[in-house]
Write a protein that holds these residues in place. Sequence first.
Motif, mmCIF file in Angstrom:
data_model
loop_
_atom_site.group_PDB
_atom_site.id
_atom_site.type_symbol
_atom_site.label_atom_id
_atom_site.label_comp_id
_atom_site.label_asym_id
_atom_site.label_seq_id
_atom_site.Cartn_x
_atom_site.Cartn_y
_atom_site.Cartn_z
ATOM 1 N N LEU A 172 -72.950 -66.712 107.941
ATOM 2 C CA LEU A 172 -71.691 -66.898 108.658
ATOM 3 C C LEU A 172 -71.122 -65.571 109.148
ATOM 4 C CD1 LEU A 172 -69.918 -69.509 106.348
ATOM 5 C CD2 LEU A 172 -71.048 -69.947 108.540
ATOM 6 N N THR A 173 -70.629 -65.577 110.361
ATOM 7 C CA THR A 173 -69.955 -64.390 110.909
ATOM 8 C C THR A 173 -68.442 -64.609 111.015
ATOM 9 O OG1 THR A 173 -70.406 -65.186 113.154
ATOM 10 C CG2 THR A 173 -71.998 -63.652 112.174
ATOM 11 N N VAL A 174 -67.963 -65.691 110.395
ATOM 12 C CA VAL A 174 -66.532 -65.949 110.242
ATOM 13 C C VAL A 174 -66.289 -66.275 108.777
ATOM 14 C CG1 VAL A 174 -66.146 -66.775 112.591
ATOM 15 C CG2 VAL A 174 -66.806 -68.388 110.803
ATOM 16 N N ARG A 175 -65.057 -66.106 108.377
ATOM 17 C CA ARG A 175 -64.698 -66.441 106.990
ATOM 18 C C ARG A 175 -64.187 -67.875 106.916
ATOM 19 N NH1 ARG A 175 -63.858 -64.545 102.149
ATOM 20 N NH2 ARG A 175 -64.484 -62.422 102.694
ATOM 21 N N PRO A 176 -64.718 -68.665 105.977
ATOM 22 C CA PRO A 176 -64.159 -70.004 105.779
ATOM 23 C C PRO A 176 -62.688 -69.900 105.384
ATOM 24 C CG PRO A 176 -66.249 -69.751 104.613
ATOM 25 C CD PRO A 176 -65.847 -68.388 105.078
ATOM 26 N N ALA A 177 -61.841 -70.722 105.997
ATOM 27 C CA ALA A 177 -60.399 -70.691 105.711
ATOM 28 C C ALA A 177 -59.991 -71.962 104.979
ATOM 29 C CB ALA A 177 -59.599 -70.525 106.998
ATOM 30 N N LEU A 178 -59.351 -71.751 103.824
ATOM 31 C CA LEU A 178 -58.920 -72.831 102.943
ATOM 32 C C LEU A 178 -57.395 -72.768 102.824
ATOM 33 C CD1 LEU A 178 -59.318 -74.883 100.523
ATOM 34 C CD2 LEU A 178 -59.634 -72.881 99.079
ATOM 35 N N TYR A 179 -56.696 -73.882 103.072
ATOM 36 C CA TYR A 179 -55.244 -73.881 103.165
ATOM 37 C C TYR A 179 -54.623 -74.584 101.964
ATOM 38 C CZ TYR A 179 -56.463 -72.389 107.804
ATOM 39 O OH TYR A 179 -56.993 -71.675 108.860
ATOM 40 N N MET A 221 -53.422 -72.670 111.144
ATOM 41 C CA MET A 221 -54.786 -73.064 111.493
ATOM 42 C C MET A 221 -55.106 -72.701 112.939
ATOM 43 S SD MET A 221 -55.077 -76.697 109.442
ATOM 44 C CE MET A 221 -56.848 -76.876 109.519
ATOM 45 N N ALA A 222 -54.129 -72.870 113.819
ATOM 46 C CA ALA A 222 -54.351 -72.501 115.222
ATOM 47 C C ALA A 222 -54.580 -70.994 115.361
ATOM 48 C CB ALA A 222 -53.159 -72.941 116.067
ATOM 49 N N ALA A 223 -53.754 -70.203 114.665
ATOM 50 C CA ALA A 223 -53.906 -68.746 114.742
ATOM 51 C C ALA A 223 -55.259 -68.308 114.184
ATOM 52 C CB ALA A 223 -52.772 -68.072 113.976
ATOM 53 N N ASP A 224 -55.686 -68.915 113.080
ATOM 54 C CA ASP A 224 -56.975 -68.545 112.498
ATOM 55 C C ASP A 224 -58.130 -68.932 113.413
ATOM 56 O OD1 ASP A 224 -55.884 -67.400 110.257
ATOM 57 O OD2 ASP A 224 -56.113 -69.165 108.983
ATOM 58 N N ALA A 225 -58.050 -70.132 113.977
ATOM 59 C CA ALA A 225 -59.124 -70.576 114.869
ATOM 60 C C ALA A 225 -59.209 -69.694 116.114
ATOM 61 C CB ALA A 225 -58.901 -72.034 115.261
ATOM 62 N N ASP A 226 -58.060 -69.297 116.644
ATOM 63 C CA ASP A 226 -58.037 -68.461 117.841
ATOM 64 C C ASP A 226 -58.502 -67.040 117.552
ATOM 65 O OD1 ASP A 226 -57.096 -70.596 119.282
ATOM 66 O OD2 ASP A 226 -54.993 -69.945 119.270
ATOM 67 N N SER A 227 -58.322 -66.585 116.326
ATOM 68 C CA SER A 227 -58.661 -65.198 115.984
ATOM 69 C C SER A 227 -60.162 -64.932 116.023
ATOM 70 C CB SER A 227 -58.126 -64.858 114.588
ATOM 71 O OG SER A 227 -58.925 -65.499 113.585
ATOM 72 N N GLY A 228 -60.945 -65.964 115.806
ATOM 73 C CA GLY A 228 -62.384 -65.771 115.740
ATOM 74 C C GLY A 228 -62.862 -65.194 114.431
ATOM 75 N N ALA A 229 -61.914 -64.855 113.548
ATOM 76 C CA ALA A 229 -62.288 -64.279 112.253
ATOM 77 C C ALA A 229 -62.361 -65.332 111.159
ATOM 78 C CB ALA A 229 -61.288 -63.193 111.860
ATOM 79 N N TYR A 230 -61.709 -66.474 111.374
ATOM 80 C CA TYR A 230 -61.665 -67.542 110.373
ATOM 81 C C TYR A 230 -62.091 -68.862 111.007
ATOM 82 C CZ TYR A 230 -58.830 -64.453 107.413
ATOM 83 O OH TYR A 230 -58.374 -63.419 106.641
ATOM 84 N N LEU A 231 -62.688 -69.708 110.196
ATOM 85 C CA LEU A 231 -62.969 -71.073 110.612
ATOM 86 C C LEU A 231 -62.282 -72.023 109.631
ATOM 87 C CD1 LEU A 231 -64.388 -73.089 112.438
ATOM 88 C CD2 LEU A 231 -66.360 -72.994 110.916
ATOM 89 N N PRO A 232 -61.202 -72.682 110.055
ATOM 90 C CA PRO A 232 -60.531 -73.630 109.159
ATOM 91 C C PRO A 232 -61.497 -74.742 108.742
ATOM 92 C CG PRO A 232 -59.160 -73.141 111.085
ATOM 93 C CD PRO A 232 -60.516 -72.579 111.362
ATOM 94 N N PHE A 233 -61.659 -74.923 107.416
ATOM 95 C CA PHE A 233 -62.604 -75.949 106.972
ATOM 96 C C PHE A 233 -62.021 -76.914 105.958
ATOM 97 C CE2 PHE A 233 -63.129 -73.489 103.155
ATOM 98 C CZ PHE A 233 -63.674 -74.356 102.206
ATOM 99 N N MET A 234 -60.890 -76.559 105.288
ATOM 100 C CA MET A 234 -60.407 -77.421 104.215
ATOM 101 C C MET A 234 -58.916 -77.198 103.988
ATOM 102 S SD MET A 234 -61.947 -77.702 100.330
ATOM 103 C CE MET A 234 -61.820 -79.240 99.417
#
Length: 467
Positions: A172-179, A221-234
Motif C-alpha cells: 500500500l502507498t496510502v495509509r488505511p484510515a480508521l474512524y 473522510m472527505a479530507a483524507d480521501a482528497d489528500s491521497g495519503a489516507y484511504l478511509p476503510f472503516m
Amino acid sequence: MIQAPATRDAPGFETLYTLVRENLDPGAGDIPVDRLMQVFRRLSDLYDTDVSSPLNMGYFCIDADAASITAMDETNRRGANVAVRGQHPASAAFEQYGVDLLLAAFGIDLASGAGHFTACGTEANHTAMIVALTDRFSHRNPRCRAYDPGLCRDGTGREEPYEYWRHGALPLTVRPALYVSPQTHVSIEKNARNLIGTASIRTVPVDGDLRMDVGALAEAMAADADSGAYLPFMVIGSVGATPSGIVDPLGEIGDVCRRFGAWFHVDAPWGAIAAFSPRLRKTCLAGLDAADSLIFDPHKTLVPLGAGGCGMFLCRHREAVERAFNVSGGAVGRHEFAYLSLQGSRANSGLRVLTSILQPEALAQRIGGEAALGDTLRRLLREAGWEIVNRTPLPVVCAVHPAMRAGAFTAADAVRHLRAEGVLAWAEALRPGEPDAVRLGIISRRTTEESVRFVVERLSTFAAEQG
C-alpha cells in the motif's frame, strides 16, 4: 432490607500472591485438589468483587444463574471442540443454532451472513478489523488503487492482483484510515496496534450528547480521501459505549460510510442486548441495517464468564469472512468455525446462551425491567440534586453533583465512599474541562428499586457532608 455488598476490602496483589504461593507450594509435596479449592474459595470469598450483588453497578459482567451453570457443566464435562471437523457434530449443531438465532435477532440474513462466539469483545473487534481490511484492501475494490504492483508477486516472481489477505499492508502507498470517537472502546486502539498502526486512527469529535458528530465524520473522510495519503476503510460506531452508554446515530453513519466506501462496524458489547426488548430495539438499534458487522458480548448481559468469555462477531457478508480466514483449501460449511474465524480449538459457548434466548418473553421482561430501573435511578438522582450528564435509553447513568463542580469533592471520592458502603461504581471522564462523573449501571439481575434507593441515599448523604 440489608443489601449484600459487592465490594470487599483487600490487601494488595503482591500480598495475595504471597498467600497463594505460601499455601500452595508443591516443593513441600503434592498439593491435593481439595486443598487447592479450599484456598481459592477462602481468598476469593474474602477479597474478590461479588458480581452477583445487587450493588454491583460497575463493570458489565453478569451474575451466574442455575441454567447457565448447568449448561457450562455439560459443555465442560464433554470437552467438546466445535472447531474440529466432524468430531463433535451434535455440539456444533447447538453452537450454530445459537449463532443463527442471534444473527436473526440483529436482522442478518442467515444465507449470506456469518457469526461465531469469541473469547471476548476485543477478539471480536479484532476479527472485524481483519475482515474489513481483507474486504476493502483488494484489487476488487475500485477505490483501492494506491499500491505497488511490484510488491504483489507469486512464488515465481510474476505479478498478481493485490489482496490484503495475501500481500498484507506492505504494497500500500496510502495509509488505511480508521474512524473512531472519544467514546470508542480502547480495544479498537489495541487491535490497530497489531494490524495497521495507531497512526491510522482518526478521532472524530462528538456532539453535545457524546455521540459521533456525523458532519465532522464526513468532513474528515472527505479530507483524507482528497489528500491521497489516507484511504478511509472503516468506521466504528457504538451502541452502549462503555464510559457513557451513548448510542451513536447508526443510520447517518452508515450513509457516510456508503458514500466513501468504508466498512461500518458497530461495537455493541452490552448495548446490543436492546435487540431483545421491543422498547429498546427501536431507540438503540435504529439504523443497524446499515452496519456491515457488529459485536455482542453475551457474558455482559446473558450468561456469566464461567470457564471462558462469551463474545460474538456477527457479519452480513459471509464471503468476506471466509476470504479472511478460510485456510482449508476448499469450501467450508457455515458451522466450520476454524475456517471462519481466528480460532482453532474452542469449546461450545452456544449452549449456555441458548438458556437465555430460548425464553424470549422472560428475557424481554428482564431487559425492560432493567431499563426501567435505570430510569428510576436517573429520576432519584435528579430529585436529590444531581445532574445527569449522559443521554441514553440504556440503564447506565453518569451523574455530577453541583458540589463537585464547586470543587468540594470528586467522582473518585464518591466512588471510594460507595465502595466502603459495598457499592461498586466507576468514575468517568466524559467531557474536557468538566468534572469526572459518577457512573452507575444496572448490571446484576438481583438489583431492585430498593438497591437503587440505597445507592442514591448513600451518594446524597456523602455529597451533603462534603458540601
